[in-house]
Motif scaffolding. Structure first.
Motif, PDB file in Angstrom:
ATOM      1  N   ASP A 165       1.017  -1.167   0.311  1.00 48.32           N
ATOM      2  CA  ASP A 165      -0.161   0.310  -0.184  1.00 48.32           C
ATOM      3  C   ASP A 165       1.054   1.495  -0.244  1.00 48.32           C
ATOM      4  O   ASP A 165       0.116   1.851  -0.531  1.00 48.32           O
ATOM      5  CB  ASP A 165      -1.074   0.168   1.221  1.00 48.32           C
ATOM      6  N   ARG A 166       1.732   1.367   0.634  1.00 43.54           N
ATOM      7  CA  ARG A 166       2.898   2.429   0.797  1.00 43.54           C
ATOM      8  C   ARG A 166       3.343   3.069  -0.403  1.00 43.54           C
ATOM      9  O   ARG A 166       3.086   3.928  -0.878  1.00 43.54           O
ATOM     10  CB  ARG A 166       4.088   1.926   1.689  1.00 43.54           C
ATOM     11  N   ASP A 190      -9.228   2.982  10.112  1.00 39.25           N
ATOM     12  CA  ASP A 190      -9.919   2.676  11.028  1.00 39.25           C
ATOM     13  C   ASP A 190      -7.801   2.598  11.300  1.00 39.25           C
ATOM     14  O   ASP A 190      -6.692   2.003  10.806  1.00 39.25           O
ATOM     15  CB  ASP A 190     -10.096   1.277  10.930  1.00 39.25           C
ATOM     16  N   ALA A 191      -7.832   2.935  12.686  1.00 43.08           N
ATOM     17  CA  ALA A 191      -6.058   3.320  12.742  1.00 43.08           C
ATOM     18  C   ALA A 191      -5.832   1.954  12.952  1.00 43.08           C
ATOM     19  O   ALA A 191      -4.281   1.829  12.769  1.00 43.08           O
ATOM     20  CB  ALA A 191      -6.476   4.066  14.386  1.00 43.08           C
ATOM     21  N   GLU A 192      -6.276   0.701  13.076  1.00 40.07           N
ATOM     22  CA  GLU A 192      -5.808  -0.662  13.701  1.00 40.07           C
ATOM     23  C   GLU A 192      -5.701  -1.060  12.300  1.00 40.07           C
ATOM     24  O   GLU A 192      -4.798  -2.033  12.629  1.00 40.07           O
ATOM     25  CB  GLU A 192      -6.705  -1.760  14.957  1.00 40.07           C
ATOM     26  N   HIS A 193      -6.025  -0.648  11.670  1.00 36.04           N
ATOM     27  CA  HIS A 193      -5.539  -1.671  10.182  1.00 36.04           C
ATOM     28  C   HIS A 193      -4.409  -1.383   9.384  1.00 36.04           C
ATOM     29  O   HIS A 193      -4.282   0.370   9.439  1.00 36.04           O
ATOM     30  CB  HIS A 193      -6.726  -1.457   8.714  1.00 36.04           C
ATOM     31  N   MET A 194      -3.312  -2.157   8.940  1.00 33.60           N
ATOM     32  CA  MET A 194      -1.854  -1.299   8.920  1.00 33.60           C
ATOM     33  C   MET A 194      -2.326  -0.881   7.318  1.00 33.60           C
ATOM     34  O   MET A 194      -0.772  -0.159   7.011  1.00 33.60           O
ATOM     35  CB  MET A 194      -1.028  -2.663   8.894  1.00 33.60           C
ATOM     36  N   SER A 195      -3.382  -1.132   6.875  1.00 35.46           N
ATOM     37  CA  SER A 195      -2.992  -0.590   5.171  1.00 35.46           C
ATOM     38  C   SER A 195      -3.692   1.307   5.580  1.00 35.46           C
ATOM     39  O   SER A 195      -3.006   2.014   4.726  1.00 35.46           O
ATOM     40  CB  SER A 195      -4.667  -0.693   4.305  1.00 35.46           C
ATOM     41  N   THR A 196      -3.675   1.051   6.961  1.00 34.38           N
ATOM     42  CA  THR A 196      -4.566   3.355   6.682  1.00 34.38           C
ATOM     43  C   THR A 196      -3.106   3.618   7.408  1.00 34.38           C
ATOM     44  O   THR A 196      -2.241   4.749   6.584  1.00 34.38           O
ATOM     45  CB  THR A 196      -4.721   2.817   8.119  1.00 34.38           C
ATOM     46  N   ILE A 197      -2.189   2.837   8.234  1.00 33.13           N
ATOM     47  CA  ILE A 197      -0.698   3.319   8.731  1.00 33.13           C
ATOM     48  C   ILE A 197      -0.053   3.330   7.301  1.00 33.13           C
ATOM     49  O   ILE A 197       1.044   4.314   6.610  1.00 33.13           O
ATOM     50  CB  ILE A 197       0.362   2.705   9.818  1.00 33.13           C
ATOM     51  N   GLY A 202       3.086   5.983   3.072  1.00 33.44           N
ATOM     52  CA  GLY A 202       2.918   7.277   0.775  1.00 33.44           C
ATOM     53  C   GLY A 202       2.823   8.386   0.902  1.00 33.44           C
ATOM     54  O   GLY A 202       3.411   8.938   0.182  1.00 33.44           O
ATOM     55  N   TYR A 203       1.785   8.476   1.574  1.00 34.00           N
ATOM     56  CA  TYR A 203       0.883  10.175   1.515  1.00 34.00           C
ATOM     57  C   TYR A 203       2.372  11.120   1.477  1.00 34.00           C
ATOM     58  O   TYR A 203       2.955  12.351   1.308  1.00 34.00           O
ATOM     59  CB  TYR A 203       0.075  10.324   1.918  1.00 34.00           C
ATOM     60  N   VAL A 219      -4.738  16.099   8.067  1.00 36.18           N
ATOM     61  CA  VAL A 219      -4.747  14.551   8.246  1.00 36.18           C
ATOM     62  C   VAL A 219      -6.128  14.660   8.960  1.00 36.18           C
ATOM     63  O   VAL A 219      -6.325  15.337  10.338  1.00 36.18           O
ATOM     64  CB  VAL A 219      -3.300  14.225   9.545  1.00 36.18           C
ATOM     65  N   ILE A 220      -7.196  14.001   8.487  1.00 39.68           N
ATOM     66  CA  ILE A 220      -7.957  13.780   9.180  1.00 39.68           C
ATOM     67  C   ILE A 220      -8.290  12.329  10.265  1.00 39.68           C
ATOM     68  O   ILE A 220      -8.250  11.383   9.032  1.00 39.68           O
ATOM     69  CB  ILE A 220      -9.082  13.730   8.847  1.00 39.68           C
ATOM     70  N   GLU A 221      -8.729  11.930  11.171  1.00 37.93           N
ATOM     71  CA  GLU A 221      -8.517  10.884  11.680  1.00 37.93           C
ATOM     72  C   GLU A 221     -10.438  10.213  10.861  1.00 37.93           C
ATOM     73  O   GLU A 221     -10.659  10.778  10.860  1.00 37.93           O
ATOM     74  CB  GLU A 221      -8.599  10.410  13.054  1.00 37.93           C
TER      75      GLU A 221
END
Length: 341
Positions: A165-166, A190-197, A202-203, A219-221
């Motif tokens: 994803d990065r 969702d914060a618990e998903h590594m895809s979000t991180i 990457g952003y 940046v919006i949670e």
């Protein structure tokens, strides 16, 4: 009358045991014999009773897909990909949704595996990214394959299919930068998903590579949901406008968030893409059902799931494979939701 294994054996001129070996994809059958049996199976339209086979033998021919994900399109793609592999390889699929935040989730899945005589598990985020949960599954002496965000497997608990994803997020952010955007907002999943991180990294990496100052106010949670996109876009376009840093582009962590952001923009009479560019991620049906259609990153979930299922079945059959079978990098798809700043 429905054909039986005896009928197949008689037509192919082989023993019932040989037919069984072919159906189970065992490697100890000569290719010519395998072709004769398969021809008889096709001619008789024979379909083995997989449930009866599970009960009668010591082997289990069932795998399970365990998930906790609110995105219906993602789940459907995963199910279809896994089912495709199961049908080709003579396995049954059990689909088990659960709540990864529940204290009893491990016990729930352990009981399901034991009662259903499951031979292997496919795990997707966030369950695949919970080491203690994965270890509990491995301790059951069942095979496990994880689908995870990243470029390399984080450990050797089980084989993985990785989604980079990065790199994809950097590419899609760079697309916005190339169009002249510098005030690029980010609505997270969702914060618990590594895809979000990973998508966030990457952003950030794209901004840094182009010497664009990072602004934490952009940046919006959020969550992987339409409503999160609506509220995130409203927050960005109203509050940040008051601070004179109104974004000209929004990177949404998935297409559902992006669709919500686009909907909110319409409610605020903001023209897309003339006044605001919006990008999504995953190339789900959400990206094609909006107007304008969304620029996004194509993540082939169906193929990812099929790869994971084939890897799992090869593990069950004790065939050797590397710890990571594939690394997918979602590809940029440019549509009408982005334009020059």
């Amino acid at each position: 009358m429905k054909a039986t294994i005896n009928d197949v054996a008689k037509l192919a001129g082989v023993s019932i045991k040989t037919v069984s070996r072919v159906i189970n994809n065992e490697t100890s059958v000569r290719q010519l014999t395998r072709e004769k049996v398969q021809q008889a199976v096709d001619e008789l339209k024979y379909q083995p009773n997989l449930s009866a086979r599970n009960l009668a033998g010591t082997k289990s021919y069932s795998i399970a897909y365990i998930y906790d994900n609110p995105n219906a399109y993602y789940i459907i793609d995963m199910q279809e990909g896994i089912l495709s592999a199961c049908k080709q390889q003579g396995f049954e699929l059990l689909i088990h949704p659960c709540d990864s935040k529940s204290q009893g989730v491990t016990e729930e899945v352990v009981n399901m595996v034991k009662q259903a005589r499951i031979a292997g598990l496919i795990l997707t985020p966030p369950l695949s990214e919970m080491p203690e949960f994965v270890q509990s599954m491995v301790d059951l002496d069942v095979k496990v394959v994880r689908i995870m965000s990243g470029d390399v497997a984080p450990d050797d608990l089980s084989p993985c299919v990785m989604v980079n994803d990065r790199d994809a997020a950097q590419t899609i952010t760079q697309h916005l930068i190339d169009l002249g955007h510098t005030n690029i907002a980010f609505i997270a999943g969702d914060a618990e998903h590594m895809s979000t991180i990973e998508r966030y990294k990457g952003y950030r990496r794209a901004l840094k590579a182009s010497n664009i100052a990072f602004n934490k106010d952009l940046v919006i949670e959020g969550e992987y949901s339409f409503d999160s996109g609506v509220s995130g876009a409203k927050q960005l376009m109203v509050e940040q406008s008051n601070k004179h840093v109104r974004p000209t582009a929004i990177f949404s962590c998935n297409d559902e968030i992006a669709a919500g952001a686009l909907f909110a923009a319409r409610l605020m009479n903001i023209s897309i893409p003339e006044q605001l560019s919006i990008v999504g991620f995953e190339n789900s049906p959400f990206s094609r059902q909006t107007w304008p259609k969304l620029t996004t990153a194509d993540q082939p979930n169906n193929q990812i799931a099929e790869d994971a299922a084939n890897l799992l079945i090869s593990q069950i059959r004790k065939q050797k494979n590397p710890i990571t079978i594939s690394q997918y990098v979602p590809k940029l798809i440019v549509r009408d939701s982005t334009a020059k700043c």
